[in-house]
Design an enzyme around this catalytic site. Structure first.
Site, PDB file in Angstrom:
ATOM      1  N   LYS A  75      11.014  -4.468 -54.893  1.00 23.28           N
ATOM      2  CA  LYS A  75      11.061  -5.221 -56.139  1.00 23.28           C
ATOM      3  C   LYS A  75       9.714  -5.875 -56.441  1.00 23.28           C
ATOM      4  O   LYS A  75       9.263  -5.896 -57.594  1.00 23.28           O
ATOM      5  CB  LYS A  75      12.178  -6.271 -56.068  1.00 23.28           C
ATOM      6  CG  LYS A  75      13.576  -5.644 -56.062  1.00 23.28           C
ATOM      7  CD  LYS A  75      14.661  -6.597 -55.605  1.00 23.28           C
ATOM      8  CE  LYS A  75      16.005  -5.904 -55.513  1.00 23.28           C
ATOM      9  NZ  LYS A  75      17.070  -6.704 -54.907  1.00 23.28           N
ATOM     10  N   ASP A 119      19.433 -11.993 -62.019  1.00 23.36           N
ATOM     11  CA  ASP A 119      20.220 -11.045 -61.226  1.00 23.36           C
ATOM     12  C   ASP A 119      21.701 -11.100 -61.603  1.00 23.36           C
ATOM     13  O   ASP A 119      22.509 -10.307 -61.120  1.00 23.36           O
ATOM     14  CB  ASP A 119      20.048 -11.348 -59.724  1.00 23.36           C
ATOM     15  CG  ASP A 119      20.386 -10.170 -58.831  1.00 23.36           C
ATOM     16  OD1 ASP A 119      20.377  -9.015 -59.320  1.00 23.36           O
ATOM     17  OD2 ASP A 119      20.663 -10.389 -57.635  1.00 23.36           O
ATOM     18  N   GLN A 121      18.035 -12.730 -52.467  1.00 27.80           N
ATOM     19  CA  GLN A 121      18.421 -11.457 -51.870  1.00 27.80           C
ATOM     20  C   GLN A 121      19.685 -11.642 -51.034  1.00 27.80           C
ATOM     21  O   GLN A 121      19.776 -12.554 -50.222  1.00 27.80           O
ATOM     22  CB  GLN A 121      17.284 -10.914 -50.988  1.00 27.80           C
ATOM     23  CG  GLN A 121      17.563  -9.564 -50.368  1.00 27.80           C
ATOM     24  CD  GLN A 121      17.741  -8.466 -51.400  1.00 27.80           C
ATOM     25  OE1 GLN A 121      17.010  -8.386 -52.367  1.00 27.80           O
ATOM     26  NE2 GLN A 121      18.743  -7.629 -51.186  1.00 27.80           N
TER      27      GLN A 121
END
Length: 286
Positions: free
Chosen positions: A55, A122, A99
Site C-alpha cells: 500500500k 478503509d 492494518q
C-alpha cells in the site's frame, strides 16, 4: 479449458489509480501538500507487513504521502486508541488505515471506532457501516466497494439478481451485503452455521466468497452463467473458490491473484484523495 470470462481486477484497478493519481496531483497543486494516508501496523505479522508495504509503494507511485506508524504487539487497547485518536486530530493526515487483524488481546472494534469518520478511508468504523446500510454519504469498506467496481466494469447490474454472500465479517461480508442491497439485489448471507450451503449457491446469480478457506466453494455448486467473485486469499495463491471447476460453469469469475485484491487497494487510495479534498473543503474536479 475454462469457459468463464476472467474479470481483470488489475486493469480495473489501473483505471481507478490513474484517475486517483491525477486528482492527487491536482490536490497538491492547489494546496501545496500531498494527500496523506497514515498506516498503523501493530506487531510484525509477515502478511500484514507485506500488505502495508504494498500500500505504501502504491501511494508513492501515485503522489500520495504515506506515513507509517509501527507499534509493538505489546501495546494495549487504550494505547492504540490513543495513537489513532492523535492521528484523527492531526490535520496533515487525511486518511487512516489500521492494518488488521490486530493481536488477539486488542479490542479491534474499539480501535477501529477511534478513527474519525472523515478519515475512515478503509470503511471500517461503525459509523461507516451505518452509512453503507442507510445510504448516507461516507466511505465504503474497500474490498466490498472494489467488488462493486468490478461488477460495474463488466456491466453486471445487481438489480433483481439473487446474490449469495458467503461470510459475515464486519469489514467484508456484512458491508458487501449492504452495498448489494443498495443496488436492488436480493441478498442471501451464508456463514458457518448455514444449512445446505450448496443449495443456496446453486440458486445464486452472483456469488461472493469471503470465508478464508481454500477452495471451500466447490465448482459443482455454481449455477451455469453465474458471476463468481472470489474475495479469499489463502496460502499458495489459492482463493476460496475451486477455480478450475467453477470456471467451467460460471459466466464471469475473478482470478486469485489479480481479481479482488488490486481493486481493494485502489479504492483505499481513491478514498484517501477524496478525504483530502473534503477536509480542505475543496471541490474535486470531475
Amino acid at each position: 479449458m475454462a469457459d468463464a470470462r476472467l474479470i481483470d481486477g488489475t486493469a480495473v484497478a489501473r483505471d481507478i489509480m490513474n484517475r486517483t493519481g491525477e486528482k492527487a496531483a491536482d490536490f497538491e497543486k492547489r494546496t501545496g501538500a500531498k494527500p496523506c494516508l497514515a498506516t498503523v501496523l501493530v506487531g510484525e505479522d509477515p502478511a500484514s507487513v507485506t500488505y502495508v508495504r504494498m500500500k505504501r509503494n502504491r501511494c508513492a507511485k501515485f503522489g500520495i504521502e504515506s506515513r507509517h506508524v509501527p507499534l509493538p504487539d505489546t501495546i494495549t487497547t487504550e494505547e492504540l486508541v490513543g495513537a489513532i485518536t492523535e492521528l484523527s486530530n492531526d490535520p496533515s493526515v487525511h486518511g487512516i488505515l489500521l492494518q488488521h487483524p490486530v493481536p488477539a488481546h486488542i479490542d479491534e472494534r474499539a480501535a477501529f471506532d477511534a478513527i474519525s469518520a472523515e478519515k475512515d478511508v478503509d470503511g471500517v468504523t461503525s459509523q461507516s457501516f451505518a452509512a453503507m446500510a442507510f445510504g448516507f454519504d461516507g466511505f465504503a469498506s474497500c474490498t466490498p466497494a472494489g467488488i462493486m467496481r468490478l461488477l460495474d466494469a463488466y456491466d453486471v447490474d445487481p438489480r433483481g439478481k439473487h446474490a449469495v454472500v458467503i461470510g459475515r465479517s464486519a469489514i467484508l461480508g456484512k458491508p458487501m451485503s449492504m452495498l448489494l442491497l443498495a443496488r436492488d439485489a436480493t441478498v442471501t448471507v451464508c456463514h458457518s452455521k448455514t444449512t445446505d450451503l450448496p443449495s443456496h449457491v446453486r440458486n445464486a446469480d452472483i456469488v461472493v466468497a469471503a470465508v478464508g478457506k481454500p477452495e471451500f466453494v466447490r465448482g459443482e455448486w455454481i449455477k451455469p452463467g453465474a458471476v463468481v467473485i472470489d474475495a479469499g486469499y489463502n496460502e499458495g495463491n489459492v482463493g476460496d473458490v475451486e477455480f478450475d471447476a467453477a470456471a467451467t460453469r460460471a459466466g464471469l469469475i475473478t482470478p486469485v491473484p489479480g481479481g479482488v485484491g488490486p481493486t481493494t487497494i485502489a479504492v483505499l487510495l481513491e478514498q484517501t484523495v477524496t478525504a483530502a479534498f473534503r477536509q480542505q473543503q475543496i471541490p474535486a474536479e470531475a
